[in-house]
Write an enzyme that holds these catalytic residues in place. Structure first.
Site, PDB file in Angstrom:
ATOM      1  N   CYS A   2       0.506 -20.802-130.153  1.00 50.24           N
ATOM      2  CA  CYS A   2       1.436 -20.991-131.269  1.00 50.24           C
ATOM      3  C   CYS A   2       0.706 -21.368-132.565  1.00 50.24           C
ATOM      4  CB  CYS A   2       2.410 -22.103-130.945  1.00 50.24           C
ATOM      5  SG  CYS A   2       3.319 -21.824-129.433  1.00 50.24           S
ATOM      6  N   ARG A  27      -4.865 -15.864-132.667  1.00 46.96           N
ATOM      7  CA  ARG A  27      -4.699 -16.902-131.638  1.00 46.96           C
ATOM      8  C   ARG A  27      -3.858 -16.420-130.473  1.00 46.96           C
ATOM      9  NH1 ARG A  27      -5.148 -22.287-134.158  1.00 46.96           N
ATOM     10  NH2 ARG A  27      -3.589 -23.054-132.721  1.00 46.96           N
ATOM     11  N   TRP A  73       3.937 -18.626-128.658  1.00 46.60           N
ATOM     12  CA  TRP A  73       3.381 -18.161-127.375  1.00 46.60           C
ATOM     13  C   TRP A  73       4.201 -18.877-126.317  1.00 46.60           C
ATOM     14  CZ3 TRP A  73       0.788 -20.323-123.123  1.00 46.60           C
ATOM     15  CH2 TRP A  73       0.063 -19.435-122.332  1.00 46.60           C
ATOM     16  N   ASN A  99       4.423 -26.743-132.330  1.00 51.55           N
ATOM     17  CA  ASN A  99       3.393 -26.386-131.343  1.00 51.55           C
ATOM     18  C   ASN A  99       3.297 -27.538-130.354  1.00 51.55           C
ATOM     19  OD1 ASN A  99       2.818 -24.196-132.899  1.00 51.55           O
ATOM     20  ND2 ASN A  99       0.762 -24.866-133.510  1.00 51.55           N
ATOM     21  N   GLY A 100       3.108 -27.225-129.075  1.00 53.72           N
ATOM     22  CA  GLY A 100       2.975 -28.287-128.078  1.00 53.72           C
ATOM     23  C   GLY A 100       4.126 -28.235-127.092  1.00 53.72           C
ATOM     24  N   GLU A 480     -17.712 -14.134-114.970  1.00 56.48           N
ATOM     25  CA  GLU A 480     -17.324 -13.769-116.337  1.00 56.48           C
ATOM     26  C   GLU A 480     -16.957 -12.276-116.405  1.00 56.48           C
ATOM     27  OE1 GLU A 480     -16.446 -15.316-118.820  1.00 56.48           O
ATOM     28  OE2 GLU A 480     -16.741 -14.003-120.538  1.00 56.48           O
ATOM     29  N   LYS A 484     -13.308 -10.968-117.579  1.00 56.46           N
ATOM     30  CA  LYS A 484     -13.156 -10.053-118.711  1.00 56.46           C
ATOM     31  C   LYS A 484     -12.346  -8.825-118.294  1.00 56.46           C
ATOM     32  CE  LYS A 484     -14.042 -11.956-121.195  1.00 56.46           C
ATOM     33  NZ  LYS A 484     -14.391 -13.197-121.868  1.00 56.46           N
ATOM     34  N   GLU A 487      -8.703  -9.753-117.962  1.00 59.21           N
ATOM     35  CA  GLU A 487      -8.069 -10.050-119.250  1.00 59.21           C
ATOM     36  C   GLU A 487      -7.778  -8.802-120.056  1.00 59.21           C
ATOM     37  OE1 GLU A 487     -11.194 -12.877-120.781  1.00 59.21           O
ATOM     38  OE2 GLU A 487      -9.412 -13.996-121.318  1.00 59.21           O
ATOM     39  N   HIS A 503     -18.410 -13.796 -96.056  1.00 59.17           N
ATOM     40  CA  HIS A 503     -17.512 -14.819 -95.519  1.00 59.17           C
ATOM     41  C   HIS A 503     -16.058 -14.568 -95.903  1.00 59.17           C
ATOM     42  CE1 HIS A 503     -20.946 -17.079 -94.128  1.00 59.17           C
ATOM     43  NE2 HIS A 503     -21.484 -17.002 -95.339  1.00 59.17           N
ATOM     44  N   LYS A 602      -5.624 -17.125-127.882  1.00 59.70           N
ATOM     45  CA  LYS A 602      -7.021 -17.398-128.227  1.00 59.70           C
ATOM     46  C   LYS A 602      -7.306 -18.891-128.134  1.00 59.70           C
ATOM     47  CE  LYS A 602     -11.075 -16.279-129.658  1.00 59.70           C
ATOM     48  NZ  LYS A 602     -11.901 -15.714-128.572  1.00 59.70           N
TER      49      LYS A 602
HETATM   50  O1  M6R Z   1     -11.579 -22.075-126.876  1.00 57.99           O
HETATM   51  P1  M6R Z   1     -12.113 -22.368-125.498  1.00 57.99           P
HETATM   52  O2  M6R Z   1     -13.502 -21.878-125.321  1.00 57.99           O
HETATM   53  O3  M6R Z   1     -11.973 -23.797-125.116  1.00 57.99           O
HETATM   54  O4  M6R Z   1     -11.193 -21.517-124.536  1.00 57.99           O
HETATM   55  C1  M6R Z   1     -11.307 -21.614-123.155  1.00 57.99           C
HETATM   56  C2  M6R Z   1     -10.612 -20.477-122.475  1.00 57.99           C
HETATM   57  O5  M6R Z   1      -9.236 -20.506-122.779  1.00 57.99           O
HETATM   58  C3  M6R Z   1     -11.189 -19.120-122.896  1.00 57.99           C
HETATM   59  O6  M6R Z   1     -12.546 -19.032-122.645  1.00 57.99           O
HETATM   60  C4  M6R Z   1     -10.462 -17.983-122.161  1.00 57.99           C
HETATM   61  O7  M6R Z   1     -10.813 -17.962-120.820  1.00 57.99           O
HETATM   62  C5  M6R Z   1     -10.751 -16.660-122.875  1.00 57.99           C
HETATM   63  N1  M6R Z   1      -9.578 -15.864-122.894  1.00 57.99           N
HETATM   64  C6  M6R Z   1     -11.871 -15.922-122.269  1.00 57.99           C
HETATM   65  O8  M6R Z   1     -12.006 -14.626-122.740  1.00 57.99           O
END
Ligand code: M6R
Length: 607
Positions: A2, A27, A73, A99-100, A480, A484, A487, A503, A602
């Protein structure tokens, strides 16, 4: 996540609010809305979808000079028009953006319901305008203060009153708000990005503070009513409107920026001659460094993976116990905080609520946390008195790429600094410093010759499931790579330590299942080769990320993607690159919105 923008000044508010929302789009959000003064009342427009769509519906809107705006969001309540912000009270004369999360919203709703209040949305936020209405006796500031006394949870809010056209009221508890002090105008936002077009002179509201905002400035007090003088600061980061610089997407631009962004993370910090490094922001003497008996990195998502890679390097080079912890789990398991443990909070945005919560828990128990943050002036950076900025520059694509490599690079600088005091000779330190210094060149080299990414994507984009494997330093990279791909392409995928495959996850392998094996030449390559044989024996399709020239490994692959040679501890900085490209191109092949993948934000400012 948000975003809030609020404007009061001498110009029409609507275009300024929309411009502010555009700057917050990166964001992540699912709906957007505005409320501005309209003659005697308020004019509210909100809907599901992009800010550009909202802007298309604002033709003929009032040219008044006071208003609030929001990108939502979804947390409480689905992605619907009624759930979008702003929310209004029953008379439509008070509007709130938030926000929150209001944790006791159900109780408050029930109470207000008994008093005849009807709700138009399913959100937690909607209790706020109703509470403020009940408390309003002609003093907007006092009404918001009284309303917030009933509320438990986190908030950054902005409130506009039709009956008080020359003020806005804003308040903060756990969700950032920055107030920009312009000439004859004041802009409040949840992120400095939305303020810099107007001014670089700002004050940051602190938790449990409330402010009366006018064209002339801001009066801040605590929720209890004590006046507060906040220092006026100058924003000096790079807040320019982000440009794709000729790339079709921010994500691809940011992947290609990595030679420069890693260089910035290292610049001025490596001491090649001394075989050492310096991070001024940590303010640690050699005596302080050797007194550290263990290191714990806290982070979420990609930042957690960066912490894992760093922890392995710290153990390998400094010979000090180190590990990474998922910040969202950390404080709820009542962690033991030893005095001689050094904590790092790793966060791109510096606003992640889970990471901030972990920081506060460590601090409460007397522990020392250093921030490893990208966004200058963000809440985590400010909460940790000491730390290091990773300087990757604004990361706009929701999926983190360049921030990951900058975080790892900055943590490797710390590793060298610590290791030189605890374990490394001058010559060994020089080798480590030289290896780090060579990384930006290796990254540039790889990106100029990325190898057969298209062939990999052809298989992966059709896959039902993809397994990413790696051992040692390549295990966080496998995690990672899988994150990715999930996502950006929404393809079910998981990362695993390669030795652990037998395992369990081996049951997932069908003939043709793509398995991406991260296997640079290092101390674990022989073991990794055995794991590759296990994959091949099940008929899976093996894509191997290997060190250029390592034919023994390349020969085993159905598709081999070479990367430049690096020191083992620095290998995540190059082996992650093909995985970022695979996710990006697989997302494109499947028609995904690669810069703004569905459901993601974001900056994740709620727990
Ligand atoms: O802003 P931050 O690095 O604290 O964010 C942490 C995660 O939310 C962030 O890395 C998230 O996993 C991303 N979408 C990764 O691409």
């Amino acid at each position: 996540m948000c975003g809030i923008v609020a404007y009061i000044g001498g110009e029409a508010a609507l275009p300024r609010l929309i411009e502010g929302l555009r700057r917050l789009e990166y964001r992540g959000y699912d709906s957007a809305g505005v409320a501005v003064l309209d003659g005697e009342g308020l004019w509210v427009r909100k809907d599901v979808g992009r800010v550009s769509e909202l802007a298309g519906h604002l033709q003929g809107g009032p040219g008044t000079q006071v208003g609030i705006a929001h990108t939502r969001w979804a947390t409480h309540g689905g992605v619907t028009q009624p759930n979008a912000h702003p929310h209004t009270d029953g008379t439509g004369r008070i509007a709130v953006v938030h926000n929150g999360i209001i944790e006791n919203s159900s109780e408050i709703r029930a109470r207000l319901g008994k008093r005849g209040v009807t709700f138009k949305s399913e959100t937690d936020t909607e209790v706020l305008p109703h509470l403020i209405r009940e408390a309003y006796k002609g003093d907007p500031l006092q009404a918001v203060r009284d309303a917030l006394a009933h509320v438990r949870g986190t908030y950054g809010i902005a409130v506009v009153f039709a009956d008080a056209p020359d003020v806005l009221v804003v308040a903060r508890n756990g969700s950032p708000l920055v107030v920009g002090l312009g000439r004859g105008e004041t802009v409040v936002a949840s992120d400095p990005q939305a303020v810099v077009a107007h001014t670089r002179q700002v004050v940051y509201l602190q938790d449990k503070e409330i402010a009366l905002v006018t064209r002339e400035g801001v009066q801040v007090s605590t929720l209890e009513g004590r006046e507060v003088q906040l220092p006026v600061e100058t924003l000096d980061g790079d807040y320019g409107l982000a440009s794709k610089e000729g790339f079709p997407h921010f994500m691809l631009k940011e992947i290609h920026e990595q030679p420069r962004s890693i260089r910035r993370a290292l610049r001025g910090r490596l001491q090649l001659e001394e075989g050492n490094a310096k991070l001024g922001g940590l303010n640690m003497t050699p005596r302080d460094l050797v007194a550290v008996n263990s290191v714990i990195s806290l982070g979420c998502g990609t930042s957690f993976h960066a912490g894992m890679a760093a922890a392995m390097a710290i153990e390998a080079l400094a010979r000090v116990p180190a590990r990474a912890e998922i910040a969202s789990e950390f404080r709820y398991r009542h962690p033991i905080i030893p005095r001689d443990t050094l904590y790092f909070a790793i966060s791109q945005s510096g606003e992640t609520a889970d990471t901030l919560g972990a920081v506060q828990e460590v601090q409460l128990k007397g522990g020392e946390v250093m921030g490893v943050v990208n966004v200058v002036g963000s809440t985590i950076a400010r909460t940790c008195a000491r730390g290091v900025y990773v300087h990757s520059g604004p990361e706009i694509a929701v999926a983190s790429t360049k921030a990951f490599t900058s975080q790892v690079a900055a943590m490797l600088v710390y590793t060298l600094m610590m290791a030189r005091c605890t374990n490394l000779s001058l010559e060994q330190g020089q080798l480590v410093a030289k290896a780090l210094d060579a990384v930006p060149g290796a990254v540039a080299h790889y990106l100029s010759e990325p190898g057969p990414i298209e062939e990999a994507v052809e298989r992966i984009a059709k896959a039902r499931y993809v397994l990413f494997l790696g051992r040692g330093f390549s295990y966080p990279v496998a995690l990672e790579g899988a994150l990715k791909l999930k996502e950006i392409a929404y393809i079910p995928s998981e990362g695993y330590p390669a030795g652990e495959m037998k395992h369990g996850p081996i049951a997932m392998l069908d003939p043709g299942t793509p398995v991406v094996f991260v296997c640079p030449r290092d101390g674990q390559t022989e073991k990794a080769i055995s794991n590759m044989m296990e994959v091949k024996a099940r008929g899976a399709w093996l894509i191997v990320i290997h060190t250029r020239g390592d034919d023994e490994v390349a020969r085993l692959a159905d598709l081999a993607i070479p990367v430049p040679e690096t020191a083992d501890f620095a290998s995540p900085l190059v082996t992650v690159l093909p995985l970022q490209l695979i996710a990006y191109h697989a997302g494109l092949a499947l028609g995904r919105d690669v810069d703004k993948p569905r459901n993601l934000a974001k900056s994740v400012t709620v727990e």
